[in-house]
Design a protein around this motif. Structure first.
Motif, PDB file in Angstrom:
ATOM      1  N   GLY A 161       0.844  -1.341  -0.011  1.00 57.64           N
ATOM      2  CA  GLY A 161       0.117   0.203   0.057  1.00 57.64           C
ATOM      3  C   GLY A 161       0.836   1.325   0.019  1.00 57.64           C
ATOM      4  N   HIS A 162       2.155   1.189  -0.258  1.00 56.77           N
ATOM      5  CA  HIS A 162       2.953   2.227  -0.101  1.00 56.77           C
ATOM      6  C   HIS A 162       3.142   2.873  -1.385  1.00 56.77           C
ATOM      7  CE1 HIS A 162       6.215   4.925   0.957  1.00 56.77           C
ATOM      8  NE2 HIS A 162       6.003   4.925   2.123  1.00 56.77           N
ATOM      9  N   ALA A 163       3.475   4.347  -1.416  1.00 51.56           N
ATOM     10  CA  ALA A 163       3.605   4.903  -2.767  1.00 51.56           C
ATOM     11  C   ALA A 163       4.996   4.348  -3.361  1.00 51.56           C
ATOM     12  CB  ALA A 163       3.536   6.491  -2.593  1.00 51.56           C
ATOM     13  N   ASP A 164       5.860   3.794  -2.540  1.00 54.97           N
ATOM     14  CA  ASP A 164       7.074   3.768  -3.190  1.00 54.97           C
ATOM     15  C   ASP A 164       7.062   2.627  -4.413  1.00 54.97           C
ATOM     16  OD1 ASP A 164       6.804   1.714  -1.573  1.00 54.97           O
ATOM     17  OD2 ASP A 164       8.743   1.889  -0.403  1.00 54.97           O
ATOM     18  N   TYR A 165       6.255   1.959  -4.111  1.00 53.20           N
ATOM     19  CA  TYR A 165       5.990   0.876  -5.312  1.00 53.20           C
ATOM     20  C   TYR A 165       5.300   1.417  -6.447  1.00 53.20           C
ATOM     21  CZ  TYR A 165       4.416  -2.988  -8.268  1.00 53.20           C
ATOM     22  OH  TYR A 165       4.254  -3.892  -9.231  1.00 53.20           O
ATOM     23  N   THR A 166       4.343   2.515  -6.331  1.00 50.90           N
ATOM     24  CA  THR A 166       3.897   3.277  -7.493  1.00 50.90           C
ATOM     25  C   THR A 166       4.962   4.061  -8.249  1.00 50.90           C
ATOM     26  OG1 THR A 166       1.849   3.349  -6.252  1.00 50.90           O
ATOM     27  CG2 THR A 166       2.145   4.731  -8.052  1.00 50.90           C
ATOM     28  N   TYR A 167       5.737   4.713  -7.399  1.00 50.95           N
ATOM     29  CA  TYR A 167       6.967   5.404  -7.914  1.00 50.95           C
ATOM     30  C   TYR A 167       7.885   4.661  -8.788  1.00 50.95           C
ATOM     31  CZ  TYR A 167      10.341   9.427  -7.604  1.00 50.95           C
ATOM     32  OH  TYR A 167      11.165  10.474  -7.887  1.00 50.95           O
ATOM     33  N   GLY A 186      12.124   8.367  -0.325  1.00 52.91           N
ATOM     34  CA  GLY A 186      12.464   9.711  -1.202  1.00 52.91           C
ATOM     35  C   GLY A 186      11.004  10.445  -1.327  1.00 52.91           C
ATOM     36  N   ARG A 187      11.091  10.939  -2.625  1.00 54.07           N
ATOM     37  CA  ARG A 187       9.909  11.833  -2.751  1.00 54.07           C
ATOM     38  C   ARG A 187       8.308  11.158  -2.598  1.00 54.07           C
ATOM     39  NH1 ARG A 187       9.748  16.214  -5.898  1.00 54.07           N
ATOM     40  NH2 ARG A 187       7.502  16.408  -5.245  1.00 54.07           N
ATOM     41  N   SER A 188       8.410   9.841  -2.500  1.00 54.65           N
ATOM     42  CA  SER A 188       7.222   9.235  -2.165  1.00 54.65           C
ATOM     43  C   SER A 188       7.156   8.982  -0.497  1.00 54.65           C
ATOM     44  CB  SER A 188       6.991   7.479  -2.950  1.00 54.65           C
ATOM     45  OG  SER A 188       8.315   6.720  -2.435  1.00 54.65           O
TER      46      SER A 188
END
Length: 237
Positions: A50-56, A69-71
């Motif tokens: 559910g974390h945005a680092d995967y989307t990033y 980082g930015r996520s």
């Protein structure tokens, strides 16, 4: 997420003097005081659920191996600090107060007719969102219990045992939920969440008329700050 102690103390570098803004850019600085790059070692290969680092990673083909980082949610602190200044200006100048809440996740949305409104306000205050939108997680004691210090004196082993117990409870819950309809119907009679008033809800978000005799054994210390002030919808989320 990783357990860190951040005081989030803001240092004003420029733009303010003697309690007044100067009309020049306001510079704000927040120091990271509890840096733990090693905490992210496992996450370099396995994304956090559910974390945005995967989307990033999917979008840009790379990601920061330490902290996201930015996520990282931590990275938003600059906008939070700037927003606090803007919010203070709006309230002091126009009497404007800002509140937000989770309206929908996937197919689950707050029914429009339950959103409170009058001539001057729409929805809930921040205090109401925090209070109403927080639920206590309940677990069936057939599958789960808290391992106490008396049962396991070693703190690391106790922590691991409690995590394993929580995972087991979640796995048992999911097995019943996706199993035969009879099991799901029985699950609907069991409490899953408790609100700040002590009302009990099942996984469908339905209020239960009665509580199990051993309800205290169901209660965990885990509070879910869902920030959805419509409790039935929050349960389904």
């Amino acid at each position: 997420t990783t357990p860190r102690a951040e005081k989030d103390m803001v240092t004003i570098l420029s733009g303010v003097e003697h309690g007044y803004t100067l009309g020049t850019p306001i510079g704000l600085f927040v120091k990271n005081e509890d840096q733990r790059p090693g905490d992210y070692k496992e996450m370099s290969e396995i994304p956090r659920p559910g974390h945005a680092d995967y989307t990033y990673l999917v979008k840009y083909g790379t990601k920061a191996s330490s902290g996201g980082g930015r996520s990282s949610a931590r990275e938003t602190i600059g906008r939070v600090a700037a927003g606090a200044i803007a919010e203070k200006f709006l309230k002091d100048t126009y009497g404007t107060e800002i509140s937000c809440w989770v309206h929908s996740i996937g197919q689950h949305s707050i029914p429009e007719e339950v959103v409170m409104s009058d001539a001057n306000t729409l929805g809930w205050t921040r205090e109401e969102v925090d209070r109403i939108g927080t639920l206590r997680l309940l677990r069936d004691p057939k599958w789960w219990k808290v391992i106490t210090e008396e049962e396991e004196p070693d703190s690391d082993k106790r922590k691991k045992a409690n995590i394993e117990m929580e995972i087991k409870a979640e796995e048992c819950f999911i097995e019943v939920l996706i199993g035969p309809a009879k099991g799901e119907a029985e699950l609907a009679l069991s409490p899953c969440y408790e609100d700040y008033e002590g009302k009990l809800y099942n996984h469908r978000g339905e209020v239960l008329a009665s509580a199990p005799a051993n309800i205290e054994a169901w209660k965990s210390d885990e509070l879910l700050p869902l920030r959805c002030p419509h409790r039935p919808t929050a349960c389904r989320m």
